[in-house]
Design an enzyme around this catalytic site. Structure first.
Site, PDB file in Angstrom:
ATOM      1  N   HIS A  25       0.606  -1.342   0.230  1.00 14.57           N
ATOM      2  CA  HIS A  25      -0.288   0.636   0.161  1.00 14.57           C
ATOM      3  C   HIS A  25       0.590   1.531  -0.020  1.00 14.57           C
ATOM      4  O   HIS A  25       2.085   1.051   0.039  1.00 14.57           O
ATOM      5  CB  HIS A  25      -0.404  -0.263   1.597  1.00 14.57           C
ATOM      6  N   GLY A  27       1.974   3.369   2.017  1.00 26.11           N
ATOM      7  CA  GLY A  27       2.809   3.391   3.765  1.00 26.11           C
ATOM      8  C   GLY A  27       3.845   3.033   2.776  1.00 26.11           C
ATOM      9  O   GLY A  27       4.849   3.036   3.090  1.00 26.11           O
ATOM     10  N   HIS A  28       3.893   1.477   1.814  1.00 21.65           N
ATOM     11  CA  HIS A  28       5.470   0.280   1.955  1.00 21.65           C
ATOM     12  C   HIS A  28       5.786   1.401   0.890  1.00 21.65           C
ATOM     13  O   HIS A  28       7.300   1.343   0.626  1.00 21.65           O
ATOM     14  CB  HIS A  28       5.135  -1.334   1.020  1.00 21.65           C
ATOM     15  N   GLU A 140       6.583   3.766  11.741  1.00 18.94           N
ATOM     16  CA  GLU A 140       5.851   3.003  12.830  1.00 18.94           C
ATOM     17  C   GLU A 140       4.552   3.012  13.150  1.00 18.94           C
ATOM     18  O   GLU A 140       4.077   2.644  13.873  1.00 18.94           O
ATOM     19  CB  GLU A 140       6.773   4.525  13.445  1.00 18.94           C
ATOM     20  N   ASP A 142       3.922  -0.713  13.495  1.00 16.12           N
ATOM     21  CA  ASP A 142       4.513  -1.240  14.398  1.00 16.12           C
ATOM     22  C   ASP A 142       5.371  -1.149  14.952  1.00 16.12           C
ATOM     23  O   ASP A 142       6.633  -1.702  14.614  1.00 16.12           O
ATOM     24  CB  ASP A 142       4.741  -2.761  12.869  1.00 16.12           C
ATOM     25  N   GLN A 145       7.566  -3.407  16.710  1.00 15.28           N
ATOM     26  CA  GLN A 145       8.776  -4.491  15.863  1.00 15.28           C
ATOM     27  C   GLN A 145       9.913  -3.519  15.207  1.00 15.28           C
ATOM     28  O   GLN A 145      10.645  -3.730  15.829  1.00 15.28           O
ATOM     29  CB  GLN A 145       7.715  -4.842  14.610  1.00 15.28           C
ATOM     30  N   SER A 177      -2.771  -0.845   6.336  1.00 10.48           N
ATOM     31  CA  SER A 177      -2.078  -1.368   6.638  1.00 10.48           C
ATOM     32  C   SER A 177      -2.532  -2.857   5.596  1.00 10.48           C
ATOM     33  O   SER A 177      -4.301  -2.481   4.356  1.00 10.48           O
ATOM     34  CB  SER A 177      -2.959  -2.144   8.038  1.00 10.48           C
ATOM     35  N   SER A 178      -1.462  -3.916   5.064  1.00 13.14           N
ATOM     36  CA  SER A 178      -2.065  -4.973   4.021  1.00 13.14           C
ATOM     37  C   SER A 178      -3.522  -5.253   4.455  1.00 13.14           C
ATOM     38  O   SER A 178      -4.608  -6.244   4.013  1.00 13.14           O
ATOM     39  CB  SER A 178      -0.852  -5.711   4.393  1.00 13.14           C
TER      40      SER A 178
END
Ligand code: PAF
Length: 273
Positions: A25, A27-28, A140, A142, A145, A177-178
């Site tokens: 998406h 974000g990526h 961010e 995650d 993570q 998010s996916s």
């Protein structure tokens, strides 16, 4: 992948790396764009890592859209895609290594998704060994993570700089998010409620105490017809330990995990004292 990148490294090209599980998406794509600005070659990986799923159904239903992902990667001029198979990464043994992340792994997602961060640590360490980037980019959303990967790099003294990038949101505030692709129309329409709550929490944090705020959040979800709260907590931004009392000169974040049906959504927001 290793020999291809070896050649580039010989020519002193810097490598930026964006590990993903696909179903890309905006974000990526933003992470790829950030990586493009600072590195000569940008590598993205797509690998739905089985060992970080503590729920088989979530793994089975994780969206897979490789052809579309390739188009999206091309649209932002990503140089290399690494999309290995499960057996290439794990051979016959689909298990994770055990990690000690100095307690970060026991908070929040670690409590609710046992073994999750061992799976993340295993795959990220393996991918880092293969790609050996100079810089690696993580969102961010995650946040836990992100801190755990920074810890992984510090503990293993890897010469990789971990770059955290701000959460990318839909116009209505829902964190990208996916998993959003799996929401029904009804679930998708109500999902921005999560960020709405976090924004109110941010305001409340300036005058109310932490226990009251947590109770208020729980009440907001109590009779919600579609969204079920799994956890809400305000935690120290470094240790990720939940707090009941805030102290001055300490940074905090609010973290939330919510179910819409069987789809789990997480989000977080930085707080100001
Ligand atoms: O954030 C993700 O997409 C995954 O956890 C990661 C970092 C690619 C490891 O599988």
């Amino acid at each position: 992948m290793k020999s291809f990148l070896e050649e580039s490294k010989k020519n002193r090209k810097t490598i930026g790396f964006v590990p993903t599980m696909g179903a890309l998406h905006k974000g990526h794509l933003f992470l790829i764009e950030q990586a493009k600005k600072k590195n000569d070659i940008v590598v993205a990986s797509i690998f739905v890592n089985p060992t970080q799923f503590n729920n088989q159904e979530d793994l089975d239903n994780y969206p897979k859209t490789l052809d579309k992902d390739i188009e999206l990667l091309e649209s932002v001029f990503c140089d290399v895609l690494f999309a290995p198979t499960v057996s290439e990464i794990y051979h016959e043994n689909i298990v994770s290594e055990k990690f000690d992340f100095d307690g970060l792994e026991h908070q929040m997602e670690g409590k609710f998704r046992p073994g999750h961060f061992d799976g993340v640590g295993t795959i990220v360490k393996t991918l880092f060994e293969i790609v050996s980037p100079k810089n690696a980019y993580f969102g961010e959303k995650d946040f836990q993570q992100l801190l755990i990967i920074k810890k992984l790099v510090a503990k293993n003294q890897l010469p990789i700089s971990i770059k955290g990038c701000a959460i990318f949101r839909e116009k209505d505030g829902l964190a990208m998010s996916s998993r959003n692709a799996r929401l029904t129309t009804e679930q998708r329409n109500v999902a921005p409620f999560i960020y709405k709550i976090l924004k109110i929490v941010k305001k409340k944090f300036q005058e109310e105490n932490v226990v009251e705020i947590a109770e208020w959040v729980e009440n907001q979800f109590k009779n919600h017809p579609i969204l079920q709260l799994e956890y809400f907590t305000i935690a120290n931004e470094k240790s990720l330990k939940s707090i009941n009392i805030k102290e001055i000169d300490t940074k905090y974040r609010a973290f939330i995990a919510v179910f819409a049906g069987n789809i789990r959504l997480i989000d977080n927001i930085q707080l100001k004292n």
